[in-house]
Design an enzyme around this catalytic site. Structure first.
Site, mmCIF file in Angstrom:
data_model
loop_
_atom_site.group_PDB
_atom_site.id
_atom_site.type_symbol
_atom_site.label_atom_id
_atom_site.label_comp_id
_atom_site.label_asym_id
_atom_site.label_seq_id
_atom_site.Cartn_x
_atom_site.Cartn_y
_atom_site.Cartn_z
ATOM 1 N N ASP A 43 0.034 5.374 1.203
ATOM 2 C CA ASP A 43 0.167 6.144 2.476
ATOM 3 C C ASP A 43 0.178 5.203 3.645
ATOM 4 O O ASP A 43 -0.819 4.427 3.849
ATOM 5 C CB ASP A 43 -1.296 6.944 2.458
ATOM 6 C CG ASP A 43 -1.240 7.878 1.109
ATOM 7 O OD1 ASP A 43 -1.128 7.777 0.072
ATOM 8 O OD2 ASP A 43 -1.820 9.117 1.450
ATOM 9 N N ASP A 92 1.095 -1.188 -0.046
ATOM 10 C CA ASP A 92 -0.085 0.014 -0.053
ATOM 11 C C ASP A 92 1.079 1.176 0.002
ATOM 12 O O ASP A 92 2.211 1.144 0.194
ATOM 13 C CB ASP A 92 -0.866 -0.169 1.277
ATOM 14 C CG ASP A 92 -1.639 1.275 1.656
ATOM 15 O OD1 ASP A 92 -2.244 1.590 0.905
ATOM 16 O OD2 ASP A 92 -1.244 1.913 2.754
#
Ligand code: IMP
Ligand code: MG
Length: 419
Positions: free
Chosen positions: A155, A153
């Site tokens: 952020d 992922d």
């Protein structure tokens, strides 16, 4: 936040992970029986070392028992009767395990680093167990042979919320290290942009480091960015000005994704937009609505911070409205709380990870690890990756680096054993 409020907030089922809570409950028993809180004011009968040894033995036994329950669940999965396993009865929310989990060894490993058995006042916590599960997962992946694909992922996993992957980020040499071993890398982020330039702006530290590295050209082919959860695919390219090249949809879309119709996409985003507008009105949020080709979201107007409860209310209402809609049953979507924004994307990270697996020639779920920060069952976007592969749940980018060091250390131990 006061403790009382925190406790009540954490009690909401969507804020809890049932497997972790169940393990926490099991470990609470040896903690109650073996920790010695009175030793701080009484001359103690048992030394700290003895107490820790006893507690560790009992904790480790429990972890071994859970490991076996998971093996039994996997045997049921193989026989097509996963809903009849004992683990499923005890923790109804458990789904598919792609590999066994080395929980006993992982507990010992984490205990040597976190001194869980030495604690007299603080029982094994949510974070202790989350980290033990991560270690157990990577131990199993490393022992089971080469790790073919790691998806990250963006952020809060690779960089802080809303920030970029800048050149000094310690994750960069670790990702290059994995690539040197032949592991493929996917950055599976909700951030959805149609142009390579925007991804270059977010990821330039890593892309520039790859560009100047002596990584063989063939291995440089092994990095893709999957944006908008499962909507835009770019691959690394030394020749492109932004070091990324758009991969045409026909080269990576899964067969099922070809059935997603434009009319449905527009309809789903319309329903989502109406729900978001309603919440903005009801919660009096000072927000801008952002409508994109494959997503719709709300972001704060003039840099304010949304109240946490309003964000959570908005994401839950929006998800519910979409789940109840006709189009929401035809088309996969992901409504999630991004910390200070809410987005609804077409598709979700399970499709993103599956598409990466396909792009790299059909990598299996038990050879893939997705690393992310959002694994709560509602309002979180990494959660869906659990349908496609094994996962590790980290809390911040520092933990991602620690996890990658663990993988490197375990890899080295494994190789030493083999020679
Ligand atoms: P992730 O943690 O890498 O999945 O990124 C999630 C964040 O990306 C969200 O919280 C948003 O701030 C940002 N974002 C930018 N564009 C989009 C989009 O089209 N859909 C979802 N999130 C987006
Ligand atoms: Mg994230």
């Amino acid at each position: 936040m006061t403790t009382r409020y925190r406790v009540e907030y954490a009690l909401k089922t969507h804020r809890r992970d049932q497997l972790i809570e169940w393990i926490k409950g099991l470990l609470a028993v040896p903690f109650v029986l073996h920790s010695q809180p009175t030793a701080v004011f009484e001359p103690h009968r048992e030394t700290m070392e003895q107490m820790a040894q006893n507690a560790q033995r009992r904790y480790a036994e429990i972890m071994r028992d859970i490991e076996e329950l998971i093996n039994d669940h996997i045997a049921h999965q193989k026989a097509g009767t996963h809903d009849r396993s004992k683990l499923k009865l005890l923790v109804p929310s458990v789904a598919t395990f792609f590999t066994p989990l080395m929980l006993h060894d992982a507990f010992v490993w984490q205990d040597q680093r976190r001194y869980i058995s030495y604690r007299r006042f603080v029982p094994p916590s949510f974070n202790d167990i989350r980290l033990i599960l991560n270690t157990a997962q990577v131990m199993s992946l490393v022992r089971g042979g080469p790790l073919d694909l790691v998806t990250f992922d963006g952020d809060l996993t690779l960089y802080d919320d809303g920030q970029s992957l800048t050149p000094e980020n310690p994750v960069i040499p670790r990702i290059l290290g994995l690539m040197r071993n032949g592991t493929r890398i996917g950055i599976v982020t909700a951030a959805g942009y149609t142009e390579a330039r925007r991804y270059y702006e977010r990821l330039h530290g890593l892309l520039d480091a790859m560009h100047v590295s002596n990584l063989p050209a063939a291995l440089k082919q092994n990095l893709v960015v999957m944006g908008g959860e499962a909507n835009y695919c770019f691959k690394f390219s030394d020749e492109s000005p932004d070091l990324l090249k758009l991969v045409p949809r026909k080269d990576w879309l899964l067969d099922e994704m070809l059935l997603w119709e434009e009319a449905d996409i527009t309809e789903l985003l319309d329903v989502a937009e109406a729900a978001l507008r309603d919440s903005v009105k009801n919660m009096r949020l000072s927000a801008h609505i952002l409508r994109k080709e494959r997503a719709v979201g709300i972001i704060p107007a003039d840099g304010t911070k949304f109240p946490r409860e309003s964000l959570e209310e908005t994401v839950m209402v929006t998800a519910k409205i979409l789940e109840m809609s006709e189009v929401g049953r035809r088309l996969p979507f992901c409504a999630f709380n991004g910390g200070n924004d809410i987005f609804v994307d077409i598709g979700d990270k399970s499709w993103g990870v599956l598409a990466c697996q396909r792009f790299f020639g059909g990598i299996e779920g038990n050879k893939t690890l997705h690393v992310g920060d959002q694994f709560l069952s509602a309002g979180a976007n990494d959660f869906k990756a659990r349908l496609a592969c094994t996962t590790a749940w980290i809390a911040n980018p520092t933990e991602t680096v620690q996890l990658m060091d663990e993988i490197a250390e375990l890899n080295e131990m494994q190789q030493r054993k083999l020679v």
